[in-house]
Design a protein around this motif. Structure first.
Motif, PDB file in Angstrom:
ATOM      1  N   VAL A  18     -61.303  -1.411 -31.863  1.00  0.00           N
ATOM      2  CA  VAL A  18     -60.023  -2.079 -30.640  1.00  0.00           C
ATOM      3  C   VAL A  18     -59.857  -0.217 -29.878  1.00  0.00           C
ATOM      4  N   ASN A  19     -59.991   0.907 -30.881  1.00  0.00           N
ATOM      5  CA  ASN A  19     -59.647   1.699 -29.632  1.00  0.00           C
ATOM      6  C   ASN A  19     -61.263   2.202 -29.280  1.00  0.00           C
ATOM      7  N   SER A  20     -61.543   1.452 -29.626  1.00  0.00           N
ATOM      8  CA  SER A  20     -63.420   1.889 -29.241  1.00  0.00           C
ATOM      9  C   SER A  20     -63.361   2.120 -27.613  1.00  0.00           C
ATOM     10  N   ALA A  21     -64.454   3.671 -27.504  1.00  0.00           N
ATOM     11  CA  ALA A  21     -64.462   4.061 -25.925  1.00  0.00           C
ATOM     12  C   ALA A  21     -64.978   2.488 -25.677  1.00  0.00           C
ATOM     13  N   SER A  22     -66.200   2.507 -26.125  1.00  0.00           N
ATOM     14  CA  SER A  22     -67.070   1.149 -25.365  1.00  0.00           C
ATOM     15  C   SER A  22     -66.359  -0.372 -24.831  1.00  0.00           C
ATOM     16  N   GLY A  23     -65.695   0.000 -25.655  1.00  0.00           N
ATOM     17  CA  GLY A  23     -64.490  -1.920 -25.038  1.00  0.00           C
ATOM     18  C   GLY A  23     -65.063  -1.957 -26.937  1.00  0.00           C
ATOM     19  N   ILE A  24     -63.974  -3.917 -26.499  1.00  0.00           N
ATOM     20  CA  ILE A  24     -63.503  -4.562 -27.814  1.00  0.00           C
ATOM     21  C   ILE A  24     -64.375  -5.258 -28.585  1.00  0.00           C
ATOM     22  N   ILE A  25     -65.461  -5.517 -29.680  1.00  0.00           N
ATOM     23  CA  ILE A  25     -65.901  -5.977 -30.485  1.00  0.00           C
ATOM     24  C   ILE A  25     -65.651  -7.524 -30.131  1.00  0.00           C
ATOM     25  N   THR A  26     -65.695  -8.610 -30.335  1.00  0.00           N
ATOM     26  CA  THR A  26     -65.915  -9.530 -31.175  1.00  0.00           C
ATOM     27  C   THR A  26     -66.568 -10.585 -31.739  1.00  0.00           C
ATOM     28  N   ASN A  27     -65.839 -11.176 -33.217  1.00  0.00           N
ATOM     29  CA  ASN A  27     -67.033 -12.095 -33.862  1.00  0.00           C
ATOM     30  C   ASN A  27     -66.688 -13.085 -34.474  1.00  0.00           C
TER      31      ASN A  27
END
Length: 703
Positions: free
Chosen positions: A571-580
């Motif tokens: 959620v707070n990653s600098a590279s963006g959101i990851i979705t499953n």
């Protein structure tokens, strides 16, 4: 699956030689390998068969059907000739037998069932061979078999209906009157008896005395019947004075096959009134001689006017091409002349009016009659499919961690000091050197409390602190941790759609995804402002389905099922959101009301990490002071199930909707808040109870 086929069959074979019969029919090796007992077992299991009989003897085909279905079939010696019986795809033995019954019916023969024995006899003699006899509702289970039905009349004299019903019964079958109890005894095929039963029900009403059949020359019976009935029952123009009869409503039934009207009224005056109206309305329209087109408006009840117009235009264009084909040499008109089409040369035009869901047809009257017959068949109520989907996901995560870290000074000599210790970063735990440095810095700044460790690892921590020059220094740390996580997610998306129409349901969130950015690095005020470009995507549950109902009741479905979620750690990653994402796209075939599993995921993961001092960490028991170890195991079970239910009429749709409505009301009632004086909001919104619906009134003369 059995394959029964024959291109050329010999003379009738012996009844007991089932294997020889199948061999003569050219059956496949799998079918030949079955004994009569095995064939009966296959029939009991309902294994599908493919039929391919070409110019086969009727008696041989009948014996093959007997072996396939387990029935006892006897063929009358007068039944002669060959037949063709084919199926484009595999069918059940019961369906194959019905195809056999329908085929021999076209050749003048039929099957009579008596005491468990099926007798194949000429149709003209079938009524003398027995068969089922019923005095109740007409059964539709054996539409291709002869049945004797007894109709008991309550009001109309049975003799008055013989002249009306006799033309509707095939010449080989009978209709008889029993004046004693005013009943009709009719022997005919079950499908025709169902139509006759509807006509008798419409005619056998109180106070009816006259029955008339009114053939039409120009108008359509299905269009004229409701119009005339509305004029007569409302006391419209042409009604004789003093002839209004409120005790009996005139019955006017349209018979589309012969384009006739069947009339019954309370008296001769009303019959004369209806005849006069029909005669005035049954007139050719202007310009109906084929030279010019007429404009007709057809209001649709169920079909979509735009789609139906495209279908009819395609049918008309194909008909025009077929009618303009050149004739062969020697045909009427001379060598090489063009054959004159029997269809109108002017053709027709069809336009759709979406606002009123109607068709505007410009065509000569004969062509309009053909189009109207097609429209009446296509403008029928389509079945609907209610699809229940069940998505189950179960997660089970376990983790365990144990480690000992320590640091110590063994001694010093001059300016030299000897330091020994261990430190690990297994499974992301905090290093003892980092903890000691943070503790010393905080104490020097007067911030730390020696009763606790700053940024201590999760779990149980056992430590040893030494006081050096007034500051507490972390000398040893033991960390123990065990965690368990269980998750159970159940989703039940439901959707209803028309037959052969796609439906989609989405339950989730519209999440922003950063797709690009620009940042200003210059110091000038003229530089561009920094910005980001964002794309929003649906994250959650999506179900897309397109059902198609076949003739035998099975449902073919094109399905796209997607379950997606956001990974919490990103959620707070600098590279963006990851979705499953979990996606199933498939085509399945399922029976009405049955449950089918679309697919799923069974996943079991294990991981283990260990940091230790070589040699010392391998010593039993004592070696635990020189190592740190962590283990984790994760199990995921995900399954998707589907259950389609066909809704063929309004009553089935209403029953399902009312059941779900009552279910929600019950859940709301159970979830009402308890009574409270301090917070006096003691009632939650609740759905109202549905009032009982009155029974729909049946218009006179309607079916």
């Amino acid at each position: 699956m059995q394959h029964l086929n024959s291109n050329r069959l010999p003379i009738p074979l012996a009844a007991c030689a089932a294997i020889a019969l199948l061999s003569a029919l050219g059956a496949s090796p799998q079918a030949l390998a079955q004994t009569p007992a095995a064939s009966n077992k296959a029939a009991a299991r309902g294994e599908p068969v493919t039929l391919n009989f070409s110019n086969a003897e009727i008696e041989a085909v009948a014996r093959a059907m007997a072996s396939m279905t387990g029935r006892n079939v006897v063929v009358d010696p007068r039944v002669k000739g060959t037949m063709n019986l084919n199926s484009e795809r595999a069918v059940s033995p019961a369906v194959a037998y019905n195809l056999f019954l329908a085929t021999i019916r076209l050749q003048g023969y039929t099957v009579v069932e008596v005491g468990g024995l099926d007798k194949v006899v000429p149709e003209a003699d079938a009524k003398l061979q027995g068969g089922s006899v019923s005095a109740g509702p007409v059964s539709a289970n054996s539409n291709s078999q002869l049945t004797t039905q007894i109709f008991k009349l309550n009001f109309e004299p049975a003799n008055n209906l013989v002249a009306v019903l006799r033309p509707l019964i095939s010449p080989n079958n009978t209709i008889n009157v029993n004046p004693g109890n005013n009943s009709l005894v009719i022997t005919d095929y079950a499908d025709n008896l169902q139509r006759i039963a509807r006509i008798i029900a419409a005619l056998d009403v109180a106070n009816a005395t006259d029955v008339e059949i009114l053939p039409l020359k120009h108008a359509l019976a299905s269009d004229l019947a409701p119009l005339v009935l509305r004029l007569v029952e409302s006391g419209g123009a042409g009604a004789p004075a003093g002839q209004a009869d409120s005790s009996f409503k005139t019955t006017l039934v349209a018979e589309p096959r012969s384009n006739t009207l069947i009339l019954r009224a309370a008296n001769a005056a009303r019959v004369a009134q209806v005849k006069l109206l029909v005669e005035k309305l049954d007139q050719p329209t202007q310009g109906s001689n084929g030279a010019a087109g007429n404009i007709y408006v057809v209001y649709l009840k169920n079909a979509d006017a735009t789609k139906l117009a495209v279908t009819l235009r395609a049918a008309m264009s194909g008909e025009a091409r077929a009618g303009s084909a050149p004739s062969a040499p020697g045909s009427v008109g001379g060598m090489g002349s063009t054959a004159v089409s029997a269809q109108p040369s002017t053709g027709g035009q069809i336009q759709a009016d979406p606002s009123t869901n109607s068709l505007i047809i410009t065509a000569p009257e004969p062509q309009y009659r053909q189009l109207r017959a097609v429209i009446d068949r296509l403008d029928t109520r389509r079945a609907q499919v209610f699809v229940e989907s069940l998505i189950i996901e179960i997660n089970d995560d376990k983790a365990a961690q144990f480690g000992v870290q320590w640091q110590d000074l063994l001694g010093s000599k001059g300016h030299n000091k000897v330091l020994v210790g261990t430190n690990y970063n297994t499974n992301g735990s905090t290093n003892i050197v980092g903890l000691a440095g943070t503790l010393a810095a905080d104490q020097a700044a007067g911030l730390a409390n020696v009763k606790s460790l700053p940024t201590a690892p999760a779990g149980l921590n056992l430590g040893y602190l030494k006081n050096i020059n007034g500051l507490y220094v972390l000398g040893a740390l033991a960390n123990m941790l065990q965690s368990n996580g269980i998750g159970n997610v159940l989703s039940t998306p439901n959707v209803m759609t028309l037959d052969n129409e796609e439906a989609k349901i989405t339950v989730g969130q519209n999440v922003p995804m950063v797709t690009g950015s620009y940042a200003s690095t210059g110091g000038s005020t003229n530089t561009a402002n920094p910005f980001q470009t964002i794309e929003r995507k649906d994250v959650g549950l999506t179900l897309k389905i397109k059902p198609q109902i076949s003739e035998n009741g099975t449902i073919r479905m094109t399905i796209s099922q997607e379950v997606s979620s956001i990974q919490a750690s990103s959620v707070n990653s600098a590279s963006g959101i990851i979705t499953n994402k979990r996606l199933i796209e498939t085509n399945v075939l399922v029976e009405d009301g049955s449950i089918v599993v679309l697919g799923g995921l069974l996943q079991d993961q294990y991981s283990g990490n260990q940091d230790k001092v070589p040699g010392l960490g391998d010593v039993p028991l004592f070696g635990n002071l020189f190592k740190s170890e962590s283990r984790s195991r994760s199990k995921t079970n995900l399954m998707v199930f589907l259950r389609p239910v066909v809704m063929r009429d309004a009553n089935e749709v209403e029953q399902l909707s009312l059941g779900r409505y009552d279910q929600i009301r019950a859940e709301q009632a159970a979830g009402q808040p308890g009574s409270s004086v301090l917070v006096p909001v003691n009632q939650a919104p609740q759905l109202p109870a549905l009032a009982p619906r009155p029974a729909p009134a049946t218009a006179p003369g309607t079916k």
